[in-house]
Design a protein around this motif. Structure first.
Motif, PDB file in Angstrom:
ATOM      1  N   VAL A 211      40.694  40.678  38.008  1.00 23.19           N
ATOM      2  CA  VAL A 211      39.240  41.076  37.631  1.00 23.19           C
ATOM      3  C   VAL A 211      38.240  41.307  38.480  1.00 23.19           C
ATOM      4  CG1 VAL A 211      37.604  40.203  35.847  1.00 23.19           C
ATOM      5  CG2 VAL A 211      39.657  39.447  35.536  1.00 23.19           C
ATOM      6  N   TYR A 212      37.641  42.341  38.555  1.00 25.21           N
ATOM      7  CA  TYR A 212      36.870  42.712  39.770  1.00 25.21           C
ATOM      8  C   TYR A 212      35.733  41.586  40.162  1.00 25.21           C
ATOM      9  CZ  TYR A 212      32.795  44.908  42.162  1.00 25.21           C
ATOM     10  OH  TYR A 212      31.808  45.250  43.191  1.00 25.21           O
ATOM     11  N   ILE A 213      35.066  41.345  39.243  1.00 27.88           N
ATOM     12  CA  ILE A 213      33.916  40.262  39.367  1.00 27.88           C
ATOM     13  C   ILE A 213      34.365  38.899  40.118  1.00 27.88           C
ATOM     14  CG2 ILE A 213      33.892  39.141  36.846  1.00 27.88           C
ATOM     15  CD1 ILE A 213      31.044  40.176  39.071  1.00 27.88           C
ATOM     16  N   LEU A 214      35.743  38.505  39.624  1.00 27.28           N
ATOM     17  CA  LEU A 214      36.469  37.502  40.238  1.00 27.28           C
ATOM     18  C   LEU A 214      36.723  37.600  41.713  1.00 27.28           C
ATOM     19  CD1 LEU A 214      38.629  36.215  37.483  1.00 27.28           C
ATOM     20  CD2 LEU A 214      36.325  35.343  38.089  1.00 27.28           C
ATOM     21  N   SER A 215      36.951  38.863  41.978  1.00 29.60           N
ATOM     22  CA  SER A 215      37.466  39.145  43.343  1.00 29.60           C
ATOM     23  C   SER A 215      36.051  39.308  44.085  1.00 29.60           C
ATOM     24  CB  SER A 215      38.272  40.318  43.282  1.00 29.60           C
ATOM     25  OG  SER A 215      38.434  41.111  44.807  1.00 29.60           O
ATOM     26  N   ARG A 216      35.046  39.981  43.536  1.00 32.57           N
ATOM     27  CA  ARG A 216      33.837  39.818  44.314  1.00 32.57           C
ATOM     28  C   ARG A 216      33.422  38.497  44.550  1.00 32.57           C
ATOM     29  NH1 ARG A 216      28.132  40.362  43.954  1.00 32.57           N
ATOM     30  NH2 ARG A 216      27.270  41.960  44.999  1.00 32.57           N
ATOM     31  N   LEU A 217      33.518  37.601  43.705  1.00 32.20           N
ATOM     32  CA  LEU A 217      33.046  36.012  43.936  1.00 32.20           C
ATOM     33  C   LEU A 217      33.872  35.392  44.868  1.00 32.20           C
ATOM     34  CD1 LEU A 217      31.712  33.350  43.044  1.00 32.20           C
ATOM     35  CD2 LEU A 217      33.603  33.181  41.388  1.00 32.20           C
ATOM     36  N   ALA A 218      34.974  35.692  45.140  1.00 33.09           N
ATOM     37  CA  ALA A 218      35.891  35.210  46.362  1.00 33.09           C
ATOM     38  C   ALA A 218      35.704  35.800  47.546  1.00 33.09           C
ATOM     39  CB  ALA A 218      37.450  35.346  46.139  1.00 33.09           C
ATOM     40  N   SER A 219      35.380  37.173  47.694  1.00 32.04           N
ATOM     41  CA  SER A 219      35.189  37.866  48.834  1.00 32.04           C
ATOM     42  C   SER A 219      33.636  37.568  49.487  1.00 32.04           C
ATOM     43  CB  SER A 219      35.400  39.416  48.776  1.00 32.04           C
ATOM     44  OG  SER A 219      34.468  39.736  47.686  1.00 32.04           O
TER      45      SER A 219
END
Length: 451
Positions: A211-219
């Protein structure tokens, strides 16, 4: 027919559909060149070892961790594609992770947050009691998985929990997310940016898909984002977050932290206590500074705020300072030509005495065949281990049995610069000069940074 001749009753094994589904045919594949069938166990074990090894040596890690476990308990976790359901499978994996977390990080603290019905619910506050966290999470799963998950509310609640943490603590958030969408009342991106501004590292373990928003949270926060393909894979991904993550830059400088070492005592008469069960048992720990009665350690004194630990807790925290060197895979051809009793050791190992090489696994003694299982060799003592013993040595024992028998110091290669790490002295030093304070124990100072 006598009773003695009657066949023994077999214990009930349950229904077939209640057992875990196993694809036994996936362990065998056809060789494209010869057309013969061969086992894929070695390849599976090699991938499992690669996922466990982070490849990092000589890095700076935090010894006192303050983590918030955010668990998705929305409608997506009620799916039954995992046995018996996603929510119960995740709760079981989280239970094992919480116990492993405190086993490897005994002086750290954890809080648990649940996401469901559009809100974030704080199940437990920051504490060092694994039983309190596991019981609260099990009760939350039992009450049901319903509604939508709000990542924004979970992130903001986690940030509020970690806000009063001192500078020497490593602040982390671990999100277990099972859905493909998040229902937020505001801007979740601003919440993520605020988490990064506070120096909080957030990692995500997903279930369905990326999921994009989860990937953004981690990055944005410097964490990791992984997606599990099965229940076993989910547990392996979760276990990778037991070891403290490397710190970035000088965001967490070494700091001296005053700690107390209380003694377990049994009091002849009742005395005031915040815990009714503690007052009834009349057994507890006495704070060396203010003589408050504490139920368990490690903990913070409810009166003076002194961090209370025991000496075994500090000793177990040193495992991350001098980890056991990774075992390298030994080719089957080299293993076949080597004599099991040649008595040789690795060239880089400062051997104190000669120990014969084991024919099989040096840990459990079972035979190692190259086409069935990996043969992993310790570079210091030259002994071979199977993957299970390799996992046990690096994750639980923290000492190589072959090196211990041969009298090889575990930290010798690490101190001279293993894998480019350089000579890294231990940064955690207990100041014995602080002396004893109060009743039944002493107080000292320990550095919160480690390498």
């Amino acid at each position: 027919m006598d009773d003695d001749d009657a066949p023994a009753e077999v214990a009930p094994r349950g229904y077939a559909w209640e057992a875990r589904f196993e694809r036994s045919w996936e362990q065998i594949q056809e060789d494209p060149r010869t057309g013969r069938l061969k086992s894929t166990t070695a390849a599976t074990q090699r991938a499992r070892k690669a996922r466990r090894d982070d490849g990092l040596r000589g890095v700076r890690r935090g010894m006192i961790r303050y983590a918030v476990l955010v668990v998705d308990l929305s409608t997506a976790m009620a799916a039954t594609d995992w046995s018996p359901s996603r929510g119960e499978a995740v709760a079981a994996a989280a239970d094992a992770w919480v116990r492993a977390f405190f086993d490897e990080n005994p002086i750290s603290q954890l809080a648990v947050v649940a996401l469901r019905d559009g809100v974030a619910e704080l199940l437990t506050t920051l504490s060092s009691s694994p039983r309190a966290h596991t019981d609260a999470l099990a009760a939350a799963v039992t009450s049901g998985c319903y509604g939508d998950a709000s990542l924004e509310n979970g992130v903001r609640l986690a940030a509020a929990v970690l806000a009063p943490i001192p500078a020497y603590g490593s602040r982390e958030v671990l999100v277990l997310f099972g859905g493909l969408a998040t229902c937020d009342p505001g801007d979740v991106r601003s919440a993520i940016d605020g988490l990064a501004a506070d120096g909080v590292r957030a990692s995500v373990v997903g279930i369905d898909a990326e999921v994009y928003i989860l990937s953004r949270l981690a990055s944005v926060t410097g964490g990791t984002y992984t997606v599990a393909t099965a229940e076993v894979h989910f547990g392996e991904l979760l276990a990778s977050h037991v070891t403290p993550p490397p710190t970035v830059g000088d965001g967490m400088p070494p700091t001296l932290v005053r700690m107390g070492f209380p003694v377990l005592r049994s009091l002849p008469a009742a005395r005031p206590a915040l815990d009714d069960n503690l007052a009834a048992r009349r057994v507890g720990y006495v704070c060396p500074r203010c003589e408050a009665w504490i139920a368990h350690v490690p903990a913070e004194c409810v009166l003076c705020g002194l961090t209370l630990v025991s000496s075994p807790h500090l000793a177990r925290s040193y495992h991350h300072l001098f980890p056991v060197a990774k075992f390298s895979e030994r080719p089957a051809a080299a293993a076949a030509t080597a004599s099991p009793t040649d008595g040789t050791t690795a060239a880089t190992a400062p051997a104190a005495k000669t120990v014969p090489r084991s024919a099989g696994c040096y840990g459990c003694g079972r035979a190692l065949r190259g086409d069935v299982a990996l043969r992993l060799e310790c570079a210091r003592c030259g002994q071979d281990f199977c993957l299970d013993c390799d996992t046990y040595v690096h994750e639980s024992l923290h000492n190589c049995p072959g090196c211990e028998v041969a009298g090889i110091e575990q930290t010798s290669l690490l101190m001279v610069g293993e894998e480019g790490g350089g000579g890294v002295p231990p940064a955690m030093v207990v100041d014995a000069g602080a002396g004893a304070e109060g009743v039944g124990g002493g107080a000292g100072r320990a550095s919160a940074g480690s390498r």
